[in-house]
Design a protein around this motif. Sequence first.
Motif, PDB file in Angstrom:
ATOM      1  N   LEU A   1     -14.021 -31.688  19.044  1.00  0.00           N
ATOM      2  CA  LEU A   1     -14.105 -30.705  20.120  1.00  0.00           C
ATOM      3  C   LEU A   1     -15.440 -29.970  19.998  1.00  0.00           C
ATOM      4  O   LEU A   1     -15.763 -29.468  18.918  1.00  0.00           O
ATOM      5  CB  LEU A   1     -12.939 -29.710  20.011  1.00  0.00           C
ATOM      6  N   PRO A   2     -16.230 -29.899  21.071  1.00  0.00           N
ATOM      7  CA  PRO A   2     -17.520 -29.208  20.971  1.00  0.00           C
ATOM      8  C   PRO A   2     -17.329 -27.704  20.805  1.00  0.00           C
ATOM      9  O   PRO A   2     -16.327 -27.143  21.252  1.00  0.00           O
ATOM     10  CB  PRO A   2     -18.211 -29.534  22.296  1.00  0.00           C
ATOM     11  N   PRO A   3     -18.291 -27.055  20.163  1.00  0.00           N
ATOM     12  CA  PRO A   3     -18.195 -25.598  20.023  1.00  0.00           C
ATOM     13  C   PRO A   3     -18.189 -24.925  21.401  1.00  0.00           C
ATOM     14  O   PRO A   3     -18.846 -25.390  22.331  1.00  0.00           O
ATOM     15  CB  PRO A   3     -19.454 -25.214  19.258  1.00  0.00           C
ATOM     16  N   PHE A   4     -17.436 -23.832  21.510  1.00  0.00           N
ATOM     17  CA  PHE A   4     -17.442 -23.040  22.735  1.00  0.00           C
ATOM     18  C   PHE A   4     -17.135 -21.590  22.404  1.00  0.00           C
ATOM     19  O   PHE A   4     -16.524 -21.292  21.379  1.00  0.00           O
ATOM     20  CB  PHE A   4     -16.461 -23.592  23.783  1.00  0.00           C
ATOM     21  N   ASP A   5     -17.581 -20.718  23.258  1.00  0.00           N
ATOM     22  CA  ASP A   5     -17.341 -19.283  23.141  1.00  0.00           C
ATOM     23  C   ASP A   5     -17.268 -18.762  24.568  1.00  0.00           C
ATOM     24  O   ASP A   5     -18.290 -18.596  25.235  1.00  0.00           O
ATOM     25  CB  ASP A   5     -18.483 -18.616  22.367  1.00  0.00           C
TER      26      ASP A   5
ATOM     27  N   ASN B   1      -9.765 -29.991  14.885  1.00  0.00           N
ATOM     28  CA  ASN B   1     -10.622 -30.048  16.078  1.00  0.00           C
ATOM     29  C   ASN B   1     -11.003 -31.474  16.475  1.00  0.00           C
ATOM     30  O   ASN B   1     -12.055 -31.712  17.076  1.00  0.00           O
ATOM     31  CB  ASN B   1     -11.862 -29.165  15.942  1.00  0.00           C
ATOM     32  N   VAL B   2     -10.147 -32.424  16.153  1.00  0.00           N
ATOM     33  CA  VAL B   2     -10.347 -33.813  16.566  1.00  0.00           C
ATOM     34  C   VAL B   2      -9.505 -34.054  17.821  1.00  0.00           C
ATOM     35  O   VAL B   2      -8.312 -33.737  17.855  1.00  0.00           O
ATOM     36  CB  VAL B   2      -9.942 -34.796  15.448  1.00  0.00           C
ATOM     37  N   ILE B   3     -10.139 -34.617  18.838  1.00  0.00           N
ATOM     38  CA  ILE B   3      -9.448 -34.921  20.089  1.00  0.00           C
ATOM     39  C   ILE B   3      -8.529 -36.120  19.858  1.00  0.00           C
ATOM     40  O   ILE B   3      -8.969 -37.171  19.408  1.00  0.00           O
ATOM     41  CB  ILE B   3     -10.456 -35.201  21.215  1.00  0.00           C
ATOM     42  N   ARG B   4      -7.252 -35.935  20.174  1.00  0.00           N
ATOM     43  CA  ARG B   4      -6.249 -36.982  19.927  1.00  0.00           C
ATOM     44  C   ARG B   4      -5.656 -37.551  21.219  1.00  0.00           C
ATOM     45  O   ARG B   4      -4.975 -38.570  21.192  1.00  0.00           O
ATOM     46  CB  ARG B   4      -5.120 -36.408  19.069  1.00  0.00           C
ATOM     47  N   PHE B   5      -5.905 -36.896  22.355  1.00  0.00           N
ATOM     48  CA  PHE B   5      -5.382 -37.358  23.642  1.00  0.00           C
ATOM     49  C   PHE B   5      -6.306 -36.833  24.725  1.00  0.00           C
ATOM     50  O   PHE B   5      -6.757 -35.685  24.668  1.00  0.00           O
ATOM     51  CB  PHE B   5      -3.973 -36.803  23.859  1.00  0.00           C
ATOM     52  N   VAL B   6      -6.594 -37.699  25.716  1.00  0.00           N
ATOM     53  CA  VAL B   6      -7.394 -37.304  26.880  1.00  0.00           C
ATOM     54  C   VAL B   6      -6.778 -37.951  28.109  1.00  0.00           C
ATOM     55  O   VAL B   6      -6.416 -39.128  28.100  1.00  0.00           O
ATOM     56  CB  VAL B   6      -8.865 -37.779  26.758  1.00  0.00           C
ATOM     57  N   SER B   7      -6.665 -37.170  29.153  1.00  0.00           N
ATOM     58  CA  SER B   7      -6.196 -37.681  30.437  1.00  0.00           C
ATOM     59  C   SER B   7      -6.986 -36.956  31.525  1.00  0.00           C
ATOM     60  O   SER B   7      -7.215 -35.748  31.418  1.00  0.00           O
ATOM     61  CB  SER B   7      -4.704 -37.392  30.595  1.00  0.00           C
ATOM     62  N   VAL B   8      -7.408 -37.688  32.535  1.00  0.00           N
ATOM     63  CA  VAL B   8      -8.171 -37.089  33.628  1.00  0.00           C
ATOM     64  C   VAL B   8      -7.622 -37.581  34.955  1.00  0.00           C
ATOM     65  O   VAL B   8      -7.469 -38.789  35.149  1.00  0.00           O
ATOM     66  CB  VAL B   8      -9.679 -37.420  33.525  1.00  0.00           C
ATOM     67  N   ASN B   9      -7.314 -36.641  35.832  1.00  0.00           N
ATOM     68  CA  ASN B   9      -6.829 -36.965  37.174  1.00  0.00           C
ATOM     69  C   ASN B   9      -7.910 -36.649  38.198  1.00  0.00           C
ATOM     70  O   ASN B   9      -8.753 -35.766  37.989  1.00  0.00           O
ATOM     71  CB  ASN B   9      -5.595 -36.139  37.526  1.00  0.00           C
ATOM     72  N   ASP B  10      -7.830 -37.320  39.319  1.00  0.00           N
ATOM     73  CA  ASP B  10      -8.678 -37.017  40.463  1.00  0.00           C
ATOM     74  C   ASP B  10      -8.430 -35.578  40.903  1.00  0.00           C
ATOM     75  O   ASP B  10      -7.359 -35.019  40.630  1.00  0.00           O
ATOM     76  CB  ASP B  10      -8.346 -37.994  41.598  1.00  0.00           C
TER      77      ASP B  10
END
Length: 179
Positions: free
Chosen positions: A8-12, A133-142
Amino acid sequence: MLTIGSTLPPFDLQAVVSVDAKNAFQRITDRSNAEKWKIIFCWPKDFTFVCPTEIAAFGALNSEFAERDAVVYGVSTDSEYVHLAWRKQHPDLKTLPFPMLSDLKREFSTALGVLHPREGVCLRATLIVDPDNVIRFVSVNDLSVGRNPHEVLRVLDALQTDELCPCNWQKGDAVLEPT
């Protein structure tokens, strides 16, 4: 777009956590809730039609995510002031139990790779991030299609077993045993 196994990229980011003017805003970073799983879901715009149905549905499941040691973060490119105005105006969002993060500069959504190239708003992206902070699932909808928060909860349950889970597996079901 970031995918499974990416960090996961750093964010603030400034977030809206309440409709109470004195306590409405709080900074949320990638280090917030460091020991917990994170459910991060992005939506295109506040004051639209599909978005509040999804946000309210994640809100309705918030306690179930919390029972699984997960926090929910909602993200859009709207400002924290727009988030606050929408929460105050929309009956389904007034008591929302999780922060609405403002990615006004579009840095986080760009780092995730979920910024729509023509519209300049977030796609309907959902990520499950483990405590490391490791991405384990990704889903993207229109932009026009809402997602299923119950499916996100089901996938979180499966990931937390650290086992092989078959199609349509539900919490409590048997896992697969390799032979």
